[in-house]
Design an enzyme around this catalytic site. Structure first.
Site, PDB file in Angstrom:
ATOM      1  N   GLY A 215      -1.796   3.191 -12.094  1.00  0.00           N
ATOM      2  CA  GLY A 215      -0.898   2.962 -10.972  1.00  0.00           C
ATOM      3  C   GLY A 215      -1.188   1.676 -10.229  1.00  0.00           C
ATOM      4  N   GLY A 217      -2.500  -0.588  -6.989  1.00  0.00           N
ATOM      5  CA  GLY A 217      -3.612  -0.517  -6.036  1.00  0.00           C
ATOM      6  C   GLY A 217      -4.903  -1.002  -6.657  1.00  0.00           C
ATOM      7  N   GLY A 218      -5.899  -1.189  -5.792  1.00  0.00           N
ATOM      8  CA  GLY A 218      -7.171  -1.769  -6.231  1.00  0.00           C
ATOM      9  C   GLY A 218      -7.887  -0.919  -7.256  1.00  0.00           C
ATOM     10  N   ILE A 219      -7.979   0.394  -7.025  1.00  0.00           N
ATOM     11  CA  ILE A 219      -8.807   1.232  -7.906  1.00  0.00           C
ATOM     12  C   ILE A 219      -8.269   1.300  -9.340  1.00  0.00           C
ATOM     13  CG2 ILE A 219      -9.673   3.579  -8.311  1.00  0.00           C
ATOM     14  CD1 ILE A 219     -10.037   3.886  -5.326  1.00  0.00           C
ATOM     15  N   GLU A 238       4.199   2.935 -15.783  1.00  0.00           N
ATOM     16  CA  GLU A 238       5.248   2.341 -14.950  1.00  0.00           C
ATOM     17  C   GLU A 238       4.989   0.838 -14.812  1.00  0.00           C
ATOM     18  OE1 GLU A 238       5.685   4.302 -11.192  1.00  0.00           O
ATOM     19  OE2 GLU A 238       6.025   2.408 -10.175  1.00  0.00           O
ATOM     20  N   LEU A 313      -4.071   7.528  -0.146  1.00  0.00           N
ATOM     21  CA  LEU A 313      -4.652   7.083   1.125  1.00  0.00           C
ATOM     22  C   LEU A 313      -5.415   8.208   1.811  1.00  0.00           C
ATOM     23  CD1 LEU A 313      -1.566   5.030   2.369  1.00  0.00           C
ATOM     24  CD2 LEU A 313      -3.783   4.086   1.692  1.00  0.00           C
ATOM     25  N   GLY A 336       5.998   5.915  -8.658  1.00  0.00           N
ATOM     26  CA  GLY A 336       5.978   6.874  -9.771  1.00  0.00           C
ATOM     27  C   GLY A 336       4.798   7.821  -9.713  1.00  0.00           C
ATOM     28  N   LYS A 361     -12.133   2.040   6.133  1.00  0.00           N
ATOM     29  CA  LYS A 361     -12.568   1.341   7.357  1.00  0.00           C
ATOM     30  C   LYS A 361     -14.093   1.390   7.525  1.00  0.00           C
ATOM     31  CE  LYS A 361      -8.242   0.538   8.406  1.00  0.00           C
ATOM     32  NZ  LYS A 361      -7.709  -0.749   7.987  1.00  0.00           N
TER      33      LYS A 361
HETATM   34  N1  COA Z   1      -6.581   6.118   7.006  1.00  0.00           N
HETATM   35  C1  COA Z   1      -6.356   4.927   7.565  1.00  0.00           C
HETATM   36  N2  COA Z   1      -6.325   3.778   6.844  1.00  0.00           N
HETATM   37  C2  COA Z   1      -6.536   3.859   5.527  1.00  0.00           C
HETATM   38  C3  COA Z   1      -6.784   5.074   4.885  1.00  0.00           C
HETATM   39  C4  COA Z   1      -6.807   6.244   5.684  1.00  0.00           C
HETATM   40  N3  COA Z   1      -7.042   7.434   5.143  1.00  0.00           N
HETATM   41  N4  COA Z   1      -6.962   4.844   3.573  1.00  0.00           N
HETATM   42  C5  COA Z   1      -6.828   3.529   3.396  1.00  0.00           C
HETATM   43  N5  COA Z   1      -6.569   2.929   4.564  1.00  0.00           N
HETATM   44  C6  COA Z   1      -6.327   1.516   4.794  1.00  0.00           C
HETATM   45  C7  COA Z   1      -7.343   0.641   4.083  1.00  0.00           C
HETATM   46  O1  COA Z   1      -8.497   0.449   4.875  1.00  0.00           O
HETATM   47  C8  COA Z   1      -6.543  -0.634   3.906  1.00  0.00           C
HETATM   48  O2  COA Z   1      -6.506  -1.304   5.132  1.00  0.00           O
HETATM   49  P1  COA Z   1      -6.743  -2.886   5.217  1.00  0.00           P
HETATM   50  O3  COA Z   1      -5.607  -3.474   4.429  1.00  0.00           O
HETATM   51  O4  COA Z   1      -6.672  -3.146   6.674  1.00  0.00           O
HETATM   52  O5  COA Z   1      -8.060  -3.113   4.576  1.00  0.00           O
HETATM   53  C9  COA Z   1      -5.152  -0.115   3.624  1.00  0.00           C
HETATM   54  O6  COA Z   1      -5.080   1.186   4.191  1.00  0.00           O
HETATM   55  C10 COA Z   1      -4.817  -0.029   2.143  1.00  0.00           C
HETATM   56  O7  COA Z   1      -5.785   0.727   1.492  1.00  0.00           O
HETATM   57  P2  COA Z   1      -6.233   0.343   0.017  1.00  0.00           P
HETATM   58  O8  COA Z   1      -7.162   1.420  -0.430  1.00  0.00           O
HETATM   59  O9  COA Z   1      -6.746  -1.052  -0.045  1.00  0.00           O
HETATM   60  O10 COA Z   1      -4.838   0.398  -0.736  1.00  0.00           O
HETATM   61  P3  COA Z   1      -4.403  -0.086  -2.170  1.00  0.00           P
HETATM   62  O11 COA Z   1      -3.893  -1.468  -2.099  1.00  0.00           O
HETATM   63  O12 COA Z   1      -5.458   0.177  -3.178  1.00  0.00           O
HETATM   64  O13 COA Z   1      -3.165   0.862  -2.406  1.00  0.00           O
HETATM   65  C11 COA Z   1      -1.967   2.934  -2.181  1.00  0.00           C
HETATM   66  C12 COA Z   1      -3.333   2.242  -2.335  1.00  0.00           C
HETATM   67  C13 COA Z   1      -2.209   4.419  -2.202  1.00  0.00           C
HETATM   68  C14 COA Z   1      -1.305   2.535  -0.884  1.00  0.00           C
HETATM   69  C15 COA Z   1      -1.065   2.522  -3.363  1.00  0.00           C
HETATM   70  O14 COA Z   1      -1.694   2.876  -4.549  1.00  0.00           O
HETATM   71  C16 COA Z   1       0.286   3.200  -3.310  1.00  0.00           C
HETATM   72  O15 COA Z   1       1.165   2.759  -2.628  1.00  0.00           O
HETATM   73  N6  COA Z   1       0.453   4.292  -4.080  1.00  0.00           N
HETATM   74  C17 COA Z   1       1.688   5.048  -4.133  1.00  0.00           C
HETATM   75  C18 COA Z   1       2.513   4.666  -5.335  1.00  0.00           C
HETATM   76  C19 COA Z   1       1.846   4.995  -6.636  1.00  0.00           C
HETATM   77  O16 COA Z   1       0.767   5.530  -6.710  1.00  0.00           O
HETATM   78  N7  COA Z   1       2.522   4.676  -7.713  1.00  0.00           N
HETATM   79  C20 COA Z   1       2.021   5.024  -9.026  1.00  0.00           C
HETATM   80  C21 COA Z   1       2.673   4.368 -10.136  1.00  0.00           C
HETATM   81  S1  COA Z   1       2.563   2.556 -10.103  1.00  0.00           S
END
Ligand code: COA
Length: 431
Positions: A215, A217-219, A238, A313, A336, A361
């Site tokens: 998917g 995101g970073g991980i 996707e 998140l 997706g 954080k």
């Molecule tokens: N509460 C508050 N803030 C949170 C948090 C929580 N529980 N978890 C993460 N954050 C913050 C992080 O600190 C980061 O903040 P920053 O930008 O100020 O550092 C921000 O939210 C983003 O977190 P991060 O872990 O870096 O997000 P990411 O870029 O790895 O994306 C998702 C993670 C979940 C947002 C992203 O994968 C997504 O949109 N997923 C839904 C869609 C999907 O999974 N599609 C799958 C097929 S492609």
């Protein structure tokens, strides 16, 4: 008329393309790397003569004035399937609104709601047979071209010619605008120790011969590096990513044991760096297909040992995942996530993984919580959550009771939050 003459007859300036926009229009634009950045950068210049124009977008690559500028309220509204930073900020000024969706239904449900007057996308120059390639996204673009009253494509000489279902004949397009520009690139992030630990746990779950989806995101990107010791993996995803290119070049991905589209990597959009764009250019091993097909859980489930890997998140102790909002504030979109998680569990031997850091954080908050933050959007319901992985281990939730889930999820929470989570679970009678 020959194809080249037809193409040249349809070439217009950007100004002429923008002149097509009228009050009350519904414009759908191609998503992410395929976004028509030339058109969108200048759309606000139509404001003096138009109002109530709805623009449907997905994963904007820039913060365009037509929705960032508060003066655009009443002229344009950006209705998005997937938010970016600019859209998050624009929420307060009412120039954006979110479209709840599961990606494989994004196009068809939007069409059922309202057909586009105008579709604007991007493409390669036409080939000798008169076909352009839609290049970096087929998520909903083909359906919109088939249904829009007017189709405008920006021709960008830098776009890779992707294969699969990406071809559009010049006769199906009303106007072309030449607009060559560098392709948007996702920054390459450094892999941390936490990522490597998560990657190693996931590697234990991915058997040789599996087909994988990674998917956004970073991980998920970091996970690709943890899979380097695997054999004969396949891709049905996707989003096509740089990590997949690395795995293919290392001989890990062969697509040999795939049970659907054997020998090919299947995706619905591609976003990454120049390395990725060069790789997918004219590459018969990569098939871009429509999102309504690639992300259909029943299609995904036809892949043997399908493993979906996504991130979230916030997850509550019963397994509900909020992957698209921080509290009530829209952060991204469902995309997706549910499609792929459900699809993987329909697959014989399939697994669905949600991988997340245990905290956010700087370890100040736990991402594993007794109750989701008020207003949090449940992107993946607890019935569909299978494996959850943090840097502290793996919690398998499939078929488990709430009592068992609480215990397993606390077991992979950050140690400093575990006692507190146990006490809160006790108070809430989560058993
Ligand atoms: N509460 C508050 N803030 C949170 C948090 C929580 N529980 N978890 C993460 N954050 C913050 C992080 O600190 C980061 O903040 P920053 O930008 O100020 O550092 C921000 O939210 C983003 O977190 P991060 O872990 O870096 O997000 P990411 O870029 O790895 O994306 C998702 C993670 C979940 C947002 C992203 O994968 C997504 O949109 N997923 C839904 C869609 C999907 O999974 N599609 C799958 C097929 S492609």
């Amino acid at each position: 008329m020959d194809h080249q003459a037809m193409f040249h007859n349809k070439l217009v300036s950007m100004e002429q393309a923008l002149n097509q926009v009228k009050t009350g229009d519904h414009i759908v634009v191609a998503m992410a790397g395929a976004e028509p950045q030339g058109f969108m950068s200048l759309l606000h210049t139509c404001a003096p003569r138009v109002s109530d124009v709805v623009v449907s977008t997905c994963l904007n690559m820039q913060n365009y004035p037509f929705f960032v500028d508060s003066a655009m309220k009443g002229h344009f509204i950006n209705e998005g399937w997937f938010y970016n930073l600019g859209m998050r900020k624009a929420q307060a000024q009412q120039t954006v609104s979110f479209i709840p969706n599961n990606l494989h239904f994004a196009g068809s449900k939007r069409l059922a709601h309202r057909k586009p007057n105008i579709f604007v996308g991007t493409c390669t120059a036409p080939d000798r047979h008169g076909y352009v390639s839609l290049s970096l996204s087929l998520t909903y673009e083909q359906e919109m071209i088939e249904n829009a009253d007017l189709v405008i494509l920006e021709v960008n000489a830098n776009m890779p010619r992707t294969l699969g279902d990406s071809a559009v004949h010049v006769s199906s397009v009303d106007f072309f605008v030449e607009h060559t520009m560098p392709l948007p690139e996702l920054p390459v992030t450094e892999t941390s120790d936490k990522d490597r630990r998560i990657g190693a746990y996931i590697a234990e779950l991915v058997e040789d011969g599996s087909t994988i989806q990674l998917g956004i995101g970073g991980i998920p990107n970091a996970v690709a590096q943890g899979l380097m010791s695997k054999k004969d993996l396949g891709i049905h995803t996707e989003m096509f990513t740089d990590g997949m290119v690395d795995l293919y070049r290392a001989g890990v991905i062969t697509n040999r044991r795939k049970t659907l589209h054997r020998g090919k990597m299947v995706a619905t959009f591609a976003l990454g760096t120049k390395k990725l764009y060069d790789f997918i250019n004219d590459n018969l091993a990569v098939a871009l297909m429509r999102g309504c097909y690639v992300n259909d859980p029943y299609v995904i489930g036809q892949n043997y040992k399908m493993v979906s890997i996504n991130t979230t998140l916030e997850i509550d102790l019963t397994g509900q995942c909020c992957s698209e909002s921080i509290g009530h504030t829209q952060f991204s979109g469902t995309g997706g996530q549910a499609d792929t998680a459900i699809g993987a569990q329909l697959s014989p031997g399939g697994k669905s993984v949600i991988a997340l850091y245990s905290t956010a954080k700087n370890d100040s908050i736990s991402k594993i919580v007794p109750l989701l933050t008020p207003g949090a959007v449940v992107s993946l319901q607890r019935n569909d959550v299978d494996y959850v992985v943090t840097e502290y281990g793996v919690a398998q939730l499939r078929g488990t009771s709430v009592r068992e889930r609480v215990s397993r999820l606390i077991g992979i929470a950050h140690p400093k939050f575990r006692d507190q989570l146990r006490e809160q679970a006790e108070q809430l009678q989560l058993w």
